[in-house]
Design a protein around this motif. Structure first.
Motif, mmCIF file in Angstrom:
data_model
loop_
_atom_site.group_PDB
_atom_site.id
_atom_site.type_symbol
_atom_site.label_atom_id
_atom_site.label_comp_id
_atom_site.label_asym_id
_atom_site.label_seq_id
_atom_site.Cartn_x
_atom_site.Cartn_y
_atom_site.Cartn_z
ATOM 1 N N GLU B 305 -27.954 -12.311 -14.536
ATOM 2 C CA GLU B 305 -29.080 -12.177 -13.621
ATOM 3 C C GLU B 305 -30.269 -13.000 -14.119
ATOM 4 O OE1 GLU B 305 -31.011 -7.987 -14.947
ATOM 5 O OE2 GLU B 305 -28.972 -7.886 -14.121
ATOM 6 N N LEU B 306 -31.064 -13.455 -13.174
ATOM 7 C CA LEU B 306 -32.244 -14.241 -13.533
ATOM 8 C C LEU B 306 -33.234 -13.347 -14.268
ATOM 9 C CD1 LEU B 306 -32.800 -16.447 -10.364
ATOM 10 C CD2 LEU B 306 -31.531 -16.956 -12.455
ATOM 11 N N SER B 307 -33.953 -13.952 -15.165
ATOM 12 C CA SER B 307 -34.919 -13.203 -15.967
ATOM 13 C C SER B 307 -36.259 -13.109 -15.238
ATOM 14 C CB SER B 307 -35.084 -13.910 -17.314
ATOM 15 O OG SER B 307 -36.197 -13.395 -17.977
ATOM 16 N N ASP B 308 -36.880 -11.942 -15.329
ATOM 17 C CA ASP B 308 -38.191 -11.762 -14.705
ATOM 18 C C ASP B 308 -39.295 -12.335 -15.589
ATOM 19 O OD1 ASP B 308 -37.079 -10.426 -12.556
ATOM 20 O OD2 ASP B 308 -37.205 -8.470 -13.555
ATOM 21 N N ASP B 309 -39.029 -12.360 -16.887
ATOM 22 C CA ASP B 309 -40.050 -12.873 -17.788
ATOM 23 C C ASP B 309 -40.120 -14.394 -17.661
ATOM 24 O OD1 ASP B 309 -40.296 -10.273 -18.747
ATOM 25 O OD2 ASP B 309 -38.703 -10.581 -20.216
ATOM 26 N N PRO B 310 -41.345 -14.912 -17.686
ATOM 27 C CA PRO B 310 -41.444 -16.374 -17.630
ATOM 28 C C PRO B 310 -40.833 -17.006 -18.878
ATOM 29 C CG PRO B 310 -43.595 -15.361 -18.029
ATOM 30 C CD PRO B 310 -42.641 -14.244 -17.742
ATOM 31 N N PRO B 316 -39.416 -21.687 -12.315
ATOM 32 C CA PRO B 316 -38.391 -21.070 -11.466
ATOM 33 C C PRO B 316 -38.433 -21.609 -10.042
ATOM 34 C CG PRO B 316 -39.876 -19.406 -12.405
ATOM 35 C CD PRO B 316 -40.427 -20.740 -12.768
ATOM 36 N N PRO B 320 -34.527 -22.910 -10.277
ATOM 37 C CA PRO B 320 -34.255 -21.464 -10.296
ATOM 38 C C PRO B 320 -32.997 -21.131 -11.102
ATOM 39 C CG PRO B 320 -33.728 -22.418 -8.150
ATOM 40 C CD PRO B 320 -34.436 -23.483 -8.923
ATOM 41 N N GLN B 323 -33.516 -20.092 -14.943
ATOM 42 C CA GLN B 323 -34.449 -19.024 -15.286
ATOM 43 C C GLN B 323 -33.677 -17.805 -15.826
ATOM 44 O OE1 GLN B 323 -37.768 -18.831 -15.312
ATOM 45 N NE2 GLN B 323 -37.724 -16.644 -15.739
ATOM 46 N N PHE B 324 -33.036 -17.959 -16.977
ATOM 47 C CA PHE B 324 -32.293 -16.811 -17.503
ATOM 48 C C PHE B 324 -32.045 -16.970 -19.003
ATOM 49 C CE2 PHE B 324 -29.101 -19.995 -16.675
ATOM 50 C CZ PHE B 324 -28.136 -19.812 -17.641
ATOM 51 N N SER B 328 -29.781 -10.025 -21.404
ATOM 52 C CA SER B 328 -29.357 -8.916 -20.542
ATOM 53 C C SER B 328 -27.837 -8.759 -20.559
ATOM 54 C CB SER B 328 -29.824 -9.175 -19.114
ATOM 55 O OG SER B 328 -29.244 -10.387 -18.637
#
Lengths: 433, 509
Positions: B305-310, B316, B320, B323-324, B328
């Motif tokens: 899954e893509l990371s929410d943290d920059p 992103p 996009p 961005q991981f 996780s």
């Protein structure tokens, strides 16, 4: 539990015998850098308690570096070192060596000073055995036999899972676990899998280990007022030296690099032998003695479960003082190539490298003993390579198995022998396979 | 734009990058110049070669309003620099790997996985005695390559060079020959020289110190990677910029870098047919297994899954799919540990995830606080990044076409793997050796890279042809008997000089 130990027979090589000795040692190898485990001189493969062994000629070209301190260059002898990392007591292994390979060892040590045809070889080896100032073993109690048995177990389980993929797929986790357990039990009865229970821990070792465990902190506690008083002086002594100590880290000669590279990366584990002078001062000698005492303590009692701080790739390592602490040998057996070994160290435990090696002559500049130093990545690597010695003969009992592989295999076995496991633990165990 | 660099107590003001001195390839991939070819040359006559080099229309890294329809880049092997009669003492300043060469030592070939069918003795070029002197990299808009190729072969060309081979590329629109989107993960370069690497970076970042990819600038250790420096009175050195880190020296390396060039032949049919056989010809399962091996969906979407943290250096909005991290996915349940892209860039910080407070930092520093036996095996990927500039060759072939048995193969497929780095041993060789080719990567036992692995046995480790996919319910899926899908057909290490270094080379003697 069988504790691990080591020996290092060190003797100076007799004048004019060097070329013969090199030739003889080379005859133990199948090809350059690859030993024949059944070679006629010392058939290492016949020793069931021997993890690693090596013969290395200590011909230190860097002893001229003391000239940077304006000191005269000392002509040190050229040594032959014979090192082993093993299960149980070194004396027992030395005796076994003499029993099974006495003639070969005689032929080898006949090239050394003070050895003649009527020398009692066992006594001679014992008297030339040099203790390490610090010794690290990846996993306390993990024997060669255990490594081999557990890898056979892993392979058997993997093929069983492979062959019964479909029937296992229909089972719950606990059923799978039970089925695999049953399979292993049947294989054990059929004699195809052996899982020898650990031997009782020797009482003498237990007592010594306990005394060491509490003794070192006690001594430190008793000395702490003195150490505290000395601290400001120490800081002055250290900082004034750190700022001015010469750094000697030129790029190494291509021929030296080539000679070392030829010996490396023939399997997934490699040897490393490095040798050099300490910074020529009492302060540095005493400091390193103290630091290695602490490192040895940490390796014995703290870092004895697969990790030397963050590093998971070292099987065995040792630091040995030579020539009245004027010089030092560092020898290790590690997974991966030298570049990744060095990078792993620099990036994960640069502080540890600095503590352990910055008293060596020419080391990249440190600050406060543990900062910077190795973080001068290229200089550090040049220095390490420059001090590295070609290891003429190197034996590894279980090639192709990294320390992490051994740990995985041990966990697989544990999951078979555990009486009670939670659902989560069963799933984690299955994920190991 | 002045930043400050500190090294060995010397403190001087860092100057802005002079883009007109840098070959454009460092900054651009020339994506719009879809036609390209790589000319491998040997020098016939040094004097003629030098005079050709003196006027060669080499493209720099200045951003133009109107992009040029063509581009030319040039790089030299050690043999090439020798042929140009660069003095030995100058050559000695290049890195040991460059001087020895990609195929110059058996131990290096062992480390790079260039054994078995990959061995240099079988290479079409670059093996012992067959190292080309120069690579000319020509790029052009559609229809313009032929004219461009002819245009540069002027003046002293014929007297100067012998063309060893011309490596033609094909444009597969950003898809590599197996059919997967490629070139997504690239480090961002700190052209502005703003980055100050911390001693311990606690988060994975994608912004790399300039010195990782361009010599003459501080690298991720805040040090200057070794390169040839010349005394100011050395012949020809006035063409060169001063060294930033050493007083009174001219810098032959500044604004230059090393190019790792490997010709990798891809067995596209073998790849898809193997997957087809493993999945009973179920197209979806086939694709899914291929995606597990690559570590991305065919369109490039990551499996985790893509990371929410920059993530520093990743926008992103524009990339996009980048961005991981794998934080996780500690169990490898989303993306297998051995997947190609996870090996090539494990996306680790300097300390393991969760090292935030002082106490947990201290614990992790000493190797405590790990939950599983395989935690914190790999770290500090920032020291092991490469900038990829590869191109494909051969016609495209879809998975459906690849599994058809009654069609004759339309030819060879593959990739010219090209990457840039300032320190070949710490960057390309480390990634290739410790991550891609290692049968022990991330605590695995007998695997190799599902795409690039040579499947050669290693002492004590007879099988390296497995690939395992961890499963949530426990037992992993284990694919065995992977054939070799990628074969090395050629390769060499090149030095990509700055424009001023090129002038020096053209005038040397």
């Amino acid at each position: 539990m069988t504790p691990q130990s080591q020996f290092m027979v060190l003797a100076s090589i007799a004048a004019g015998r060097m070329d013969d000795l090199r030739h003889l040692l080379a005859s133990m190898n199948r090809e350059v850098g690859v030993v024949d485990p059944q070679n006629r001189l010392v058939p290492f493969g016949q020793f069931e308690r021997l993890h690693f062994a090596r013969f290395v000629i200590i011909d230190d070209k860097t002893s001229v570096d003391v000239a940077a301190y304006g000191l005269p260059i000392v002509q040190y002898p050229v040594y032959l070192a014979f090192l082993g990392d093993l299960d149980g007591s070194p004396d027992a292994l030395l005796a076994e060596l003499v029993q099974k390979a006495g003639d070969g060892l005689r032929r080898i040590f006949a090239h050394c000073d003070g050895f003649s045809s009527d020398t009692d070889i066992l006594g001679w080896m014992k008297s030339h055995n040099v203790a390490a100032a610090a010794f690290y073993a990846n996993w306390l109690g993990r024997t060669v036999r255990q490594v081999r048995e557990e890898d056979t177990l892993r392979q058997a389980l993997e093929s069983f899972v492979e062959q019964h993929r479909d029937s296992l797929a229909g089972m719950q986790a606990r059923e799978k676990h039970a089925a695999l357990k049953k399979f292993v039990a049947a294989e054990q009865r059929a004699g195809r899998i052996t899982l020898t229970p650990p031997e009782p821990t020797p009482l003498g070792w237990k007592i010594r280990n306990f005394l060491h465990l509490v003794g070192v902190p006690l001594v430190l506690l008793v000395l702490s007022p003195l150490l505290l008083l000395y601290l400001p002086v120490f800081i002055y002594q250290l900082r004034s030296r750190e700022k001015t100590d010469p750094v000697i880290a030129p790029r190494i000669e291509p021929s030296h690099a080539h000679e070392l590279a030829e010996l490396e990366d023939h399997e997934t584990t490699n040897q490393f032998s490095a040798f050099g002078s300490l910074k020529p001062e009492l302060f540095r000698r005493e400091l390193l003695t103290f630091l290695l005492w602490i490192i040895d303590y940490a390796a014995r009692h703290v870092f004895n479960r697969g990790r030397l701080t963050r590093v998971t790739t070292i099987h065995f390592a040792r630091w040995v003082f030579v020539d009245n602490k004027r010089r030092m040998l560092f020898a290790s057996n590690y997974d991966g190539s030298l570049e990744s070994y060095m990078d792993d160290f620099i990036n994960k435990v640069g502080f540890g490298l600095n503590i352990a090696f910055s008293n060596g002559l020419g080391y990249p500049q440190t600050n406060w003993l543990f900062m910077d130093g190795a973080k001068d990545e290229q200089k550090f690597k040049y220095m390490l390579r420059r001090h590295q010695l070609p290891t003429q003969v190197w034996y590894h009992a279980t090639p192709g198995l990294t320390a992490m592989n051994m740990q995985r295999n041990a966990l697989i076995r544990q999951g078979l022998e555990n009486m009670y496991m939670t659902d989560g633990e069963v799933r984690e165990w299955l994920q190991l396979l | 734009m002045a930043a400050t660099a500190v090294d060995s107590g010397i403190q001087r003001t860092a100057s802005a990058v002079d883009y007109s001195d840098v070959q454009g390839l460092v900054r651009f991939g020339y994506g719009k110049l879809t036609e390209s070819c790589f000319l491998l040359l040997n020098i016939r006559d040094a004097a003629a070669a030098r005079s050709w080099l003196a006027t060669a229309p080499v493209t720099n890294a200045v951003q133009l309003d109107q992009a040029s329809p063509t581009a030319l880049q040039i790089a030299f092997t050690h043999e090439g620099l020798q042929s140009l009669q660069v003095p030995d003492e100058v050559l000695a300043g290049f890195s040991a790997e460059f001087l020895t060469g990609m195929a110059g030592e058996e131990s290096r070939s062992r480390r790079l996985g260039d054994v078995g069918a990959n061995a240099p003795e079988y290479w079409q070029w670059g093996g012992s005695g067959r190292v080309p002197h120069i690579v000319l990299m020509l790029y052009a808009q559609p229809g313009k390559l032929e004219g461009w190729t002819l245009a540069i072969q002027e003046a002293n060309w014929n007297a100067a060079f012998e063309v060893v081979t011309c490596l033609l590329t094909s444009n597969l629109d950003g898809i590599e020959p197996f059919g997967f989107a490629d070139g997504i993960s690239q480090p961002a370069l700190d052209w502005e020289r703003q980055r100050k690497p911390a001693k311990n970076e606690l988060a994975y970042g994608n912004l790399a110190a300039l010195g990782e990819f361009l010599m003459g600038y501080p690298n991720e250790y805040s040090k200057y990677t070794d390169r040839p420096l010349l005394a100011p009175d050395a012949p020809g050195s006035t063409a060169l910029p001063p060294a930033e880190d050493v007083a009174n020296q001219r810098d032959l390396g500044r604004n230059g870098t090393y190019v790792v060039f490997r010709q990798l032949q891809q067995d596209v049919r073998g790849f898809w047919r193997f997957l087809d056989a493993q999945t009973n010809s179920d197209p979806q399962a086939r694709q899914s297994m291929g995606e597990d091996m690559v570590g991305r969906k065919m369109d490039g979407e990551p499996l985790v899954e893509l990371s929410d943290d920059p993530i520093a250096g990743i926008d992103p909005g524009t990339t996009p799919h980048n961005q991981f991290t794998y934080n996780s996915d500690a169990d490898g349940l989303s993306c297998p540990f051995g997947a190609h892209v996870r090996r090539a860039n494990p996306r680790n910080a300097d300390l393991p995830p969760g090292s935030s407070g002082l106490l947990s930092k201290a614990l992790h520093t000493f190797g405590f606080g790990n939950k599983q036996y395989r935690d914190d095996i790999i770290a500090s990927t920032r020291f092991h990044r490469v900038l990829r500039r590869g191109r494909e060759y051969g016609p495209g072939l879809s998975p459906e076409q690849a599994i058809q048995t009654n069609v004759s193969d339309p030819g060879e497929h593959g990739i010219y793997f090209i990457c840039l780095n300032a320190n070949i041993s710490r960057q390309f060789e480390f990634v290739q050796n410790a991550w891609i080719m290692s049968t022990k990567f991330d605590a695995m036992t007998e695997e190799s890279d599902p795409l690039l692995g040579n499947r050669q046995p290693v002492a004590g480790c007879p099988f390296t042809d497995t690939f395992s996919v961890p499963q949530v319910e426990g037992l992993r899926t284990r694919i065995t008997g992977l054939p070799q899908f990628v074969t090395v057909k050629g390769g060499a290490y090149f030095f990509l000089p700055s424009l001023s270094a090129l002038r020096y080379l053209a005038a040397v003697r």
